[in-house]
Design a protein around this motif. Structure first.
Motif, PDB file in Angstrom:
ATOM      1  N   LYS A   5      34.251 -23.784  -7.381  1.00 27.36           N
ATOM      2  CA  LYS A   5      34.097 -22.326  -7.356  1.00 27.36           C
ATOM      3  C   LYS A   5      33.306 -21.936  -8.597  1.00 27.36           C
ATOM      4  CE  LYS A   5      37.599 -19.365  -6.593  1.00 27.36           C
ATOM      5  NZ  LYS A   5      38.755 -18.473  -6.921  1.00 27.36           N
ATOM      6  N   ILE A   6      32.127 -21.376  -8.366  1.00 28.84           N
ATOM      7  CA  ILE A   6      31.269 -20.989  -9.488  1.00 28.84           C
ATOM      8  C   ILE A   6      31.432 -19.497  -9.755  1.00 28.84           C
ATOM      9  CG2 ILE A   6      28.935 -21.024 -10.437  1.00 28.84           C
ATOM     10  CD1 ILE A   6      28.202 -23.069  -8.253  1.00 28.84           C
ATOM     11  N   LEU A   7      31.911 -19.160 -10.952  1.00 34.32           N
ATOM     12  CA  LEU A   7      31.976 -17.764 -11.379  1.00 34.32           C
ATOM     13  C   LEU A   7      30.650 -17.440 -12.054  1.00 34.32           C
ATOM     14  CD1 LEU A   7      33.480 -15.090 -11.916  1.00 34.32           C
ATOM     15  CD2 LEU A   7      34.390 -16.131 -14.012  1.00 34.32           C
ATOM     16  N   ILE A   8      29.935 -16.467 -11.499  1.00 35.50           N
ATOM     17  CA  ILE A   8      28.623 -16.084 -12.012  1.00 35.50           C
ATOM     18  C   ILE A   8      28.717 -14.667 -12.564  1.00 35.50           C
ATOM     19  CG2 ILE A   8      26.196 -15.768 -11.451  1.00 35.50           C
ATOM     20  CD1 ILE A   8      26.587 -17.694  -9.099  1.00 35.50           C
ATOM     21  N   LYS A  67      18.855 -17.317  -8.293  1.00 41.57           N
ATOM     22  CA  LYS A  67      18.395 -18.707  -8.405  1.00 41.57           C
ATOM     23  C   LYS A  67      19.564 -19.674  -8.329  1.00 41.57           C
ATOM     24  CE  LYS A  67      15.358 -21.981  -9.449  1.00 41.57           C
ATOM     25  NZ  LYS A  67      14.195 -22.306  -8.584  1.00 41.57           N
ATOM     26  N   VAL A  68      20.617 -19.401  -9.089  1.00 41.14           N
ATOM     27  CA  VAL A  68      21.793 -20.279  -9.078  1.00 41.14           C
ATOM     28  C   VAL A  68      22.438 -20.281  -7.693  1.00 41.14           C
ATOM     29  CG1 VAL A  68      24.118 -20.582 -10.030  1.00 41.14           C
ATOM     30  CG2 VAL A  68      22.200 -20.111 -11.555  1.00 41.14           C
ATOM     31  N   CYS A  69      22.508 -19.110  -7.062  1.00 38.04           N
ATOM     32  CA  CYS A  69      23.081 -19.038  -5.711  1.00 38.04           C
ATOM     33  C   CYS A  69      22.268 -19.862  -4.721  1.00 38.04           C
ATOM     34  CB  CYS A  69      23.161 -17.586  -5.243  1.00 38.04           C
ATOM     35  SG  CYS A  69      24.460 -16.619  -6.046  1.00 38.04           S
ATOM     36  N   SER A  70      20.949 -19.841  -4.861  1.00 43.61           N
ATOM     37  CA  SER A  70      20.106 -20.597  -3.938  1.00 43.61           C
ATOM     38  C   SER A  70      20.239 -22.099  -4.162  1.00 43.61           C
ATOM     39  CB  SER A  70      18.638 -20.173  -4.076  1.00 43.61           C
ATOM     40  OG  SER A  70      18.094 -20.586  -5.323  1.00 43.61           O
ATOM     41  N   LEU A  71      20.398 -22.496  -5.408  1.00 42.81           N
ATOM     42  CA  LEU A  71      20.536 -23.922  -5.723  1.00 42.81           C
ATOM     43  C   LEU A  71      21.859 -24.483  -5.222  1.00 42.81           C
ATOM     44  CD1 LEU A  71      19.109 -24.086  -9.366  1.00 42.81           C
ATOM     45  CD2 LEU A  71      18.085 -25.051  -7.299  1.00 42.81           C
ATOM     46  N   TYR A  72      22.899 -23.657  -5.257  1.00 44.38           N
ATOM     47  CA  TYR A  72      24.236 -24.111  -4.866  1.00 44.38           C
ATOM     48  C   TYR A  72      24.736 -23.313  -3.667  1.00 44.38           C
ATOM     49  CZ  TYR A  72      23.594 -26.368  -9.293  1.00 44.38           C
ATOM     50  OH  TYR A  72      23.070 -27.140 -10.304  1.00 44.38           O
ATOM     51  N   ASN A  73      23.874 -23.246  -2.678  1.00 43.60           N
ATOM     52  CA  ASN A  73      24.132 -22.456  -1.478  1.00 43.60           C
ATOM     53  C   ASN A  73      25.427 -22.855  -0.780  1.00 43.60           C
ATOM     54  OD1 ASN A  73      23.341 -20.533   0.591  1.00 43.60           O
ATOM     55  ND2 ASN A  73      22.942 -22.301   1.884  1.00 43.60           N
ATOM     56  N   GLY A  74      25.760 -24.136  -0.810  1.00 45.22           N
ATOM     57  CA  GLY A  74      26.942 -24.619  -0.097  1.00 45.22           C
ATOM     58  C   GLY A  74      28.244 -24.502  -0.870  1.00 45.22           C
ATOM     59  N   GLU A  75      28.158 -24.108  -2.141  1.00 45.58           N
ATOM     60  CA  GLU A  75      29.363 -23.983  -2.968  1.00 45.58           C
ATOM     61  C   GLU A  75      29.910 -22.556  -2.934  1.00 45.58           C
ATOM     62  OE1 GLU A  75      30.469 -26.692  -3.965  1.00 45.58           O
ATOM     63  OE2 GLU A  75      28.725 -28.006  -4.077  1.00 45.58           O
ATOM     64  N   LEU A  88      22.470  -7.073  -6.180  1.00 45.70           N
ATOM     65  CA  LEU A  88      23.089  -8.379  -5.943  1.00 45.70           C
ATOM     66  C   LEU A  88      23.789  -8.454  -4.592  1.00 45.70           C
ATOM     67  CD1 LEU A  88      24.454  -9.044  -9.533  1.00 45.70           C
ATOM     68  CD2 LEU A  88      22.661 -10.346  -8.370  1.00 45.70           C
ATOM     69  N   ASN A  89      24.018  -7.297  -3.976  1.00 50.59           N
ATOM     70  CA  ASN A  89      24.667  -7.295  -2.654  1.00 50.59           C
ATOM     71  C   ASN A  89      23.860  -8.076  -1.619  1.00 50.59           C
ATOM     72  OD1 ASN A  89      26.669  -5.713  -3.741  1.00 50.59           O
ATOM     73  ND2 ASN A  89      26.020  -3.816  -2.765  1.00 50.59           N
ATOM     74  N   GLN A  90      22.559  -8.182  -1.835  1.00 47.26           N
ATOM     75  CA  GLN A  90      21.710  -8.919  -0.888  1.00 47.26           C
ATOM     76  C   GLN A  90      22.031 -10.415  -0.868  1.00 47.26           C
ATOM     77  OE1 GLN A  90      17.372  -9.448  -2.566  1.00 47.26           O
ATOM     78  NE2 GLN A  90      18.268  -7.673  -3.592  1.00 47.26           N
ATOM     79  N   LEU A  91      22.783 -10.901  -1.871  1.00 45.51           N
ATOM     80  CA  LEU A  91      23.114 -12.322  -1.949  1.00 45.51           C
ATOM     81  C   LEU A  91      24.387 -12.684  -1.180  1.00 45.51           C
ATOM     82  CD1 LEU A  91      22.462 -12.939  -5.766  1.00 45.51           C
ATOM     83  CD2 LEU A  91      20.901 -13.375  -3.842  1.00 45.51           C
TER      84      LEU A  91
END
Length: 290
Positions: free
Chosen positions: A4-7, A120-128, A139-142
């Motif tokens: 779980k990545i807290l951004i 960028k981080v969300c795209s790199l770790y799309n499956g996490e 940021l709602n678009q993510l």
């Protein structure tokens, strides 16, 4: 163990901390009179988020100083925002210094905003599994099946996700950029299409899904709406481009290994800074990571 990545939108958290403490009329300083309000609340909130959500990984993004690529497209982008006092920026520098000496990954990139780094981080770790802390509507678009946002809604804190988003906003996360282009956003100095309000924008997006489809069907909407869309066409597509978060850049030191919560360590330098500015409650919190 599931990741779980807290951004965290660090710029937002710093602004929020500054205004919250000033609004409370509580002024905290060290023995030399240096204001520490923002630093204290920034780290108090950070550690609360870690304790409550128990992430396995942590990433903090900051806005870089200066103009971004968006200003090249629209030179009045974000015009009108009040400049923060020098004491705020001094505290921001100390926040970053402490983060670095706690081994907490935090990054800013010239020409881009914190939102882009988060994308960028969300795209790199799309499956996490990812949990974003920010009030920035861009940021709602993510939001997707693996990406949620901690958000204040009315008088409570919620986890904004794919299941509840439309009930709250009336449209889907993938329509965020088009909605913003149509109705505008004063915080970014977007004026939108004059005469087309939120209800109309939602109605049109519900029927046609995208801004491009609306323009392909102008003959099928009310003539006065169609006229307004034609009049503001260049502006609305410009703002659509600006509002879309980008990921076409490189970021260093953002491997999952570097983002591990277990990497957090209170170095001697971190403790030295914390003690120098008499941030006693922060020291108590960071020592738990020793």
């Amino acid at each position: 163990m599931n990741k779980k990545i807290l951004i965290i939108d660090g710029t937002y958290l710093a602004y929020r901390s500054y205004f919250a403490m000033n609004k409370s009329n509580v002024i905290l300083t060290d023995e030399n009179g240096f204001s520490t309000n923002t630093i204290l609340l920034f780290f108090r909130t950070l550690f609360t988020l870690i304790n409550e959500h128990k992430p396995t990984h942590l990433f903090i993004a900051f806005d870089a100083k200066g103009k971004t690529f968006r200003h090249q497209i629209y030179n009045q982008y974000k015009d009108g925002r009040a400049k923060m006092p020098i004491e705020f920026y001094k505290q921001m520098d100390l926040i970053k210094d402490i983060l670095n000496n706690l081994n907490i990954t935090n990054i800013e990139k010239e020409g881009f905003e914190a939102d882009d780094l988060i994308a960028k981080v969300c795209s790199l770790y799309n499956g996490e599994q990812k949990l974003i802390f920010s009030a920035d509507q861009d940021l709602n678009q993510l939001i997707d099946e693996n990406t949620n946002i901690i958000k204040k809604y009315k008088d409570t804190i919620i986890i904004l996700n794919l299941q509840n988003f439309k009930d709250i906003y009336g449209f889907e996360p993938y329509q965020v950029v088009d909605y913003k282009a149509i109705v505008g956003d004063s915080s970014d100095n977007f004026f939108g299409i004059k005469g087309i309000g939120p209800k109309t924008a939602i109605k049109l997006l519900e029927e046609f899904e995208t801004l491009e489809n609306i323009y392909s069907n102008l003959e099928n909407i009310k003539p006065n709406w169609a006229t307004k869309f034609e009049e503001f066409k260049d502006i609305v597509f410009r703002d659509q481009k600006i509002a879309k978060l980008v990921t076409n850049f490189d970021l260093e030191n953002i491997s999952l290994e570097n983002l591990k919560i277990s990497n957090i360590k209170p170095s001697e330098k971190a403790i030295e800074i914390i003690e120098k500015y008499q941030l006693n409650s922060i020291k108590k919190a960071v020592m738990k990571f020793k």
